[in-house]
Enzyme design. Structure first.
Site, PDB file in Angstrom:
ATOM      1  N   GLU A  70       0.997  -1.033   0.012  1.00  0.00           N
ATOM      2  CA  GLU A  70      -0.238   0.362  -0.139  1.00  0.00           C
ATOM      3  C   GLU A  70       0.711   1.191   0.262  1.00  0.00           C
ATOM      4  OE1 GLU A  70      -1.803   2.961   2.842  1.00  0.00           O
ATOM      5  OE2 GLU A  70      -2.376   1.177   3.109  1.00  0.00           O
ATOM      6  N   HIS A  71       2.074   0.841   0.744  1.00  0.00           N
ATOM      7  CA  HIS A  71       3.014   3.031   1.162  1.00  0.00           C
ATOM      8  C   HIS A  71       3.502   2.641  -0.760  1.00  0.00           C
ATOM      9  CE1 HIS A  71       3.479   3.552   5.356  1.00  0.00           C
ATOM     10  NE2 HIS A  71       2.124   2.789   4.926  1.00  0.00           N
TER      11      HIS A  71
END
Length: 431
Positions: A70-71
């Site tokens: 996600e990052h």
């Protein structure tokens, strides 16, 4: 496919749902007259999906990889993703839970541009050995901060008390040690496995023309190529019915102790329609017992055993489920004893009919209010849809529940042998 949900007060909610050729599910919930639009692009992939069979290969990946990915999705070799949305008057963010990863934006203008940006940045990943290594330091710091956060600590300790094997017991971000094992190849493998359109859903709500928005989405997706998805099976370990341990205690330098009391779910739904029914029914039970209009809540508050942050939560999936109550607790041992005694008495005497009726009306009211908040309806619709349930059936399900149902659920779920406690206590200066 188009559905119209008609509530008893005359409100109508239209949902246009289509599955595109590449497998992407698109759900549009137009709200005429609304200025804001909220869009969320979600993959059915969360922190518990750390072991799976893809094709004929069984794969185990490091804990925390869904959150790590996600990052990395916000990294772009040409232009920062946040800036792209800002130029079109929208704000963007993302989150990872145990069973999903979601990317969303909110805005009042340039809807086509913002939808295209959302689809484009999530459907492209930029990974290098260098930017992966750099991210490890950022996430490690986030994990260390979480370890020092009493609210996060007390919650994760509760789950590790409940669960001995299932990965819901593991922090969504993983550990400092586990993220060191993550590399570019593994991230790319997980991205290609779980970010296929057939494993994703796009839900948008706001004041727009659904035909126009659907044409924009089709145009965007038809310009991209996706290989057919490989056969995918998620692998979860056997989890005993009984809790792992009954009590977890930790010490942190806090001004006020925390205490969470939980019950591990023994009845996991087998049919799609059972999930929403059980979730809503359990919510009614918990609200009648622990809601802020309840006499027991007022007594705990008066006696200084809780503060106004005391709350309840129920989480249910096909893989795990649990109830959590609690919050700040100046005298956690006394709070636990009071709750134990109260639940036993409630089980024996039953639920007052007027309390059940009040909780039922409150739940219907909360649902109706959510229809006026595009972010609320998108988040809820997405979560239920990924679990094969229909959020817009909420009122019908609530109205079908009876007092007898609630009392049976109370006896089935809030049993002392399934109860666990997690405390974060004040660390003395000498400790």
């Amino acid at each position: 496919m188009t559905r119209v949900s008609e509530e008893k007060n005359g409100m109508k909610v239209q949902v246009i749902e289509q599955t595109l050729a590449n497998g992407l599910t698109v759900c549009l919930i137009p709200r005429p007259g609304f200025q804001q639009t909220f869009a969320m692009f979600t993959t059915k992939y969360g922190s518990i999906d750390n072991e799976f069979v893809k094709g004929d290969e069984q794969i185990r990946v490091p804990d925390g990889i869904a959150h790590f990915l996600e990052h990395k999705m916000f990294e772009d070799e040409e232009k920062e993703v946040f800036s792209q949305f800002a130029e079109h008057g929208a704000s963007v963010n993302a989150f990872t839970t145990f069973d999903q990863t979601a990317y969303y934006f909110s805005g009042t203008s340039d809807l086509k541009e913002n939808i295209n940006i959302l689809l484009d940045f999530v459907q492209k990943v930029y990974l290098t050995d260098e930017n992966v290594e750099k991210e490890k330091g950022i996430i490690a710091q986030e994990i260390r901060m979480g370890d020092d956060n009493p609210d996060r600590k007390v919650f994760m300790d509760l789950l590790s008390a409940m669960y001995s094997a299932h990965p819901v017991r593991i922090d969504i971000a993983g550990s400092v040690e586990s993220i060191q094992k993550i590399d570019r190849a593994t991230l790319l493998q997980c991205y290609q496995t779980f970010y296929h359109p057939s494993n994703m859903i796009l839900v948008i709500s706001g004041g727009f023309d659904p035909d126009e928005v659907l044409s924009w989405i089709r145009e965007n997706q038809s310009a991209k190529h996706f290989d057919p998805p490989a056969h995918l099976d998620r692998v979860y370990p056997f989890e005993p019915v009984k809790p792992n341990v009954n009590l977890q205690k930790a010490q942190l330098p806090v001004s006020l102790s925390r205490c969470l009391i939980g019950w591990k779910e023994t009845h996991l739904p087998q049919e799609n329609e059972d999930l929403m029914r059980q979730e809503l029914l359990t919510g009614l039970v918990l609200d009648t017992l622990f809601g802020k209009t309840n006499l027991f809540y007022e007594e705990l508050l008066r006696d200084g055993l809780i503060d106004k942050g005391f709350s309840w939560e129920y989480e249910l999936t096909y893989q795990y489920g649990y109830t959590v109550i609690g919050g700040n607790a100046p005298q956690p041992e006394k709070l636990v004893e009071r709750v134990k005694q109260y639940v036993v008495k409630a089980t024996e005497r039953g639920i007052p009919a007027e309390d059940f009726a009040r909780a039922q009306k409150k739940a219907i009211g909360r649902f109706m209010m959510s229809l006026d908040q595009v972010s609320s309806i998108v988040r809820a619709y997405t979560t239920y849809r990924l679990r094969h349930a229909d959020y817009l059936a909420t009122v019908d399900v609530l109205q079908s529940l009876t007092l007898d149902d609630a009392e049976a659920r109370l006896r089935e779920h809030l049993r002392e042998e399934q109860m666990v406690v997690s405390m974060v206590l004040q660390k003395s200066a000498s400790a």
